[in-house]
Design a protein around this motif. Structure first.
Motif, short mmCIF file in Angstrom:
data_model
loop_
_atom_site.label_atom_id
_atom_site.label_comp_id
_atom_site.label_asym_id
_atom_site.label_seq_id
_atom_site.Cartn_x
_atom_site.Cartn_y
_atom_site.Cartn_z
N GLY A 170 -1.55 -7.31 -5.16
CA GLY A 170 -2.64 -6.63 -5.86
C GLY A 170 -2.50 -5.12 -5.79
N VAL A 171 -2.09 -4.59 -4.63
CA VAL A 171 -1.88 -3.15 -4.48
C VAL A 171 -0.76 -2.68 -5.41
CG1 VAL A 171 -1.13 -1.34 -2.89
CG2 VAL A 171 -2.77 -3.07 -2.13
N ALA A 173 0.31 -4.14 -8.19
CA ALA A 173 -0.11 -4.26 -9.59
C ALA A 173 -1.03 -3.11 -9.98
CB ALA A 173 -0.81 -5.61 -9.81
N TYR A 174 -1.93 -2.75 -9.07
CA TYR A 174 -2.82 -1.61 -9.34
C TYR A 174 -2.00 -0.33 -9.52
CZ TYR A 174 -6.28 2.06 -8.46
OH TYR A 174 -7.07 3.19 -8.57
N GLY A 175 -1.02 -0.13 -8.66
CA GLY A 175 -0.21 1.07 -8.74
C GLY A 175 0.60 1.14 -10.03
N VAL A 176 1.20 0.01 -10.42
CA VAL A 176 1.99 0.01 -11.66
C VAL A 176 1.09 0.25 -12.86
CG1 VAL A 176 3.44 -1.41 -13.16
CG2 VAL A 176 3.79 -1.46 -10.69
N TYR A 177 -0.09 -0.36 -12.85
CA TYR A 177 -1.02 -0.22 -13.97
C TYR A 177 -1.44 1.23 -14.16
CZ TYR A 177 -5.09 -0.98 -16.97
OH TYR A 177 -6.00 -0.93 -18.00
N HIS A 178 -1.56 1.96 -13.05
CA HIS A 178 -1.99 3.35 -13.12
C HIS A 178 -0.81 4.33 -13.07
CE1 HIS A 178 -6.35 2.71 -12.96
NE2 HIS A 178 -6.08 1.70 -12.17
N GLY A 179 0.40 3.83 -13.31
CA GLY A 179 1.57 4.71 -13.41
C GLY A 179 2.01 5.34 -12.11
N LYS A 180 1.77 4.67 -10.98
CA LYS A 180 2.11 5.26 -9.69
C LYS A 180 3.46 4.80 -9.15
CE LYS A 180 -2.75 5.83 -8.36
NZ LYS A 180 -2.72 7.31 -8.40
N PHE A 181 4.13 3.94 -9.89
CA PHE A 181 5.45 3.47 -9.44
C PHE A 181 6.55 3.73 -10.46
CE2 PHE A 181 2.88 0.70 -6.65
CZ PHE A 181 3.48 0.99 -5.45
N TRP A 208 4.70 5.55 -5.35
CA TRP A 208 3.38 5.92 -4.86
C TRP A 208 3.45 6.27 -3.37
CZ3 TRP A 208 -1.33 2.03 -5.11
CH2 TRP A 208 -2.51 2.75 -4.93
N GLY A 209 2.96 7.42 -3.02
CA GLY A 209 2.97 7.86 -1.62
C GLY A 209 4.16 8.71 -1.25
N MET A 226 2.97 -1.44 4.62
CA MET A 226 1.99 -2.53 4.47
C MET A 226 2.70 -3.89 4.58
SD MET A 226 1.02 -2.38 0.40
CE MET A 226 2.28 -2.44 -0.90
N TYR A 227 3.96 -3.95 4.21
CA TYR A 227 4.74 -5.17 4.41
C TYR A 227 4.97 -5.43 5.90
CZ TYR A 227 5.92 -5.71 -0.55
OH TYR A 227 5.87 -5.92 -1.90
N GLY A 228 5.28 -4.37 6.64
CA GLY A 228 5.49 -4.52 8.07
C GLY A 228 4.23 -4.98 8.77
N LEU A 229 3.08 -4.41 8.39
CA LEU A 229 1.81 -4.82 8.99
C LEU A 229 1.49 -6.28 8.66
CD1 LEU A 229 -0.85 -4.20 10.46
CD2 LEU A 229 -1.75 -3.35 8.27
N SER A 230 1.68 -6.66 7.39
CA SER A 230 1.41 -8.03 6.98
C SER A 230 2.29 -9.02 7.74
CB SER A 230 1.63 -8.18 5.48
OG SER A 230 1.45 -9.51 5.06
N GLY A 231 3.57 -8.70 7.88
CA GLY A 231 4.47 -9.59 8.61
C GLY A 231 4.08 -9.74 10.07
N THR A 232 3.70 -8.63 10.70
CA THR A 232 3.30 -8.67 12.10
C THR A 232 2.04 -9.51 12.30
OG1 THR A 232 4.28 -6.48 12.46
CG2 THR A 232 2.68 -7.25 14.09
N LEU A 233 1.09 -9.38 11.40
CA LEU A 233 -0.14 -10.17 11.50
C LEU A 233 0.13 -11.65 11.30
CD1 LEU A 233 -2.69 -7.90 9.57
CD2 LEU A 233 -2.49 -8.23 12.05
#
Length: 244
Positions: A170-171, A173-181, A208-209, A226-233
């Motif tokens: 979702g993050v 998709a939001y970024g691509v939609y708003h031209g951030k990638f 983005w970022g 955010m991938y690293g955090l998700s994997g750790t969780l």
């Protein structure tokens, strides 16, 4: 008359060959729903690769949409199995493999397609994929020992369930939609189609970022964490998520 050829007799101990398509015919309705999840994951991977080849965001958004469709199939297969009372070990393994494709591999490839392409980015993405793989393997190995309710349903997940990677998608998709990638050299031809010109260069420095240099020659994009955090969780055993 010529002697007739001798026929070899089947021994009583010889195993009988299974009938054609016996595995497919043994599938329950829930297994076909689970396969729908796997199909969504495969399509997401192929659409992401098509987007990189054509520089066409239409394919990228198609890849994004495959993931929530996979979540829907993943939600439905358990309900269908309980409705038909047809749970099986095959269905459990099939569910894990489909989940790994849709919520492990596909989100990582989408991250790469969106610009997380530095060497350190790929290390984080690989860590994320391995965490998802380990989390699913652990669940299959320990599900029999986890506490259950009166209906035999597991009470909680150890670590976040792998479909929660939908948040990452979702993050993105939001970024691509708003031209951030994605940035294009000639935006008016952005939706030219599957044979879009390669002059519409994908420039990952606009991710983005931005980028952070760890030391000369080694950069990474902070948003990949955010991938690293998700994997750790996902692999945490102290984090217990009630199962709905």
């Amino acid at each position: 008359m010529p002697a007739s050829p001798k026929r070899t007799k089947r021994k009583a101990s010889d195993p009988q060959l299974p009938s054609h398509f016996s595995m497919v015919r043994s599938f329950k309705l829930a297994d076909f729903v689970t396969l729908g999840n796997g199909v969504c994951g495969c399509l997401s991977l192929m659409f992401a690769m098509k987007a990189l080849l054509t520089q066409n965001t239409d394919f990228l958004f198609s890849s994004f949409w495959c993931i929530p469709c996979g979540v829907l199939f993943d939600f439905l297969d358990g309900r269908v199995a309980r409705w038909q009372q047809s749970s099986s070990l095959l269905g459990q393994e099939l569910d894990s493999l489909a989940d790994f494709c849709s919520f492990g591999l596909a989100p990582a490839v989408l991250g790469f397609a969106c610009g997380f392409q530095k060497m350190l980015d790929m290390v984080v993405l690989t860590y994320f994929v391995c965490c998802g793989l380990a989390r699913l393997a652990r669940f299959n190995a320990t599900v029999a020992s986890l506490p259950t309710d009166q209906n035999g349903k597991v009470r909680y997940f150890e670590g976040t369930p792998i479909p929660t990677t939908l948040v990452i998608v979702g993050v993105l998709a939001y970024g691509v939609y708003h031209g951030k990638f994605w940035r294009f050299a000639n935006p008016m031809f952005q939706h030219e189609g599957p044979f879009a010109s390669f002059s519409q260069a994908f420039t990952p420095e606009y991710v983005w970022g931005g980028e952070v240099t760890v030391f000369p020659g080694y950069e990474f994009h902070p948003l990949v964490l955010m991938y690293g955090l998700s994997g750790t969780l996902m692999i945490s055993r102290r984090l217990r998520i009630p199962k709905l």
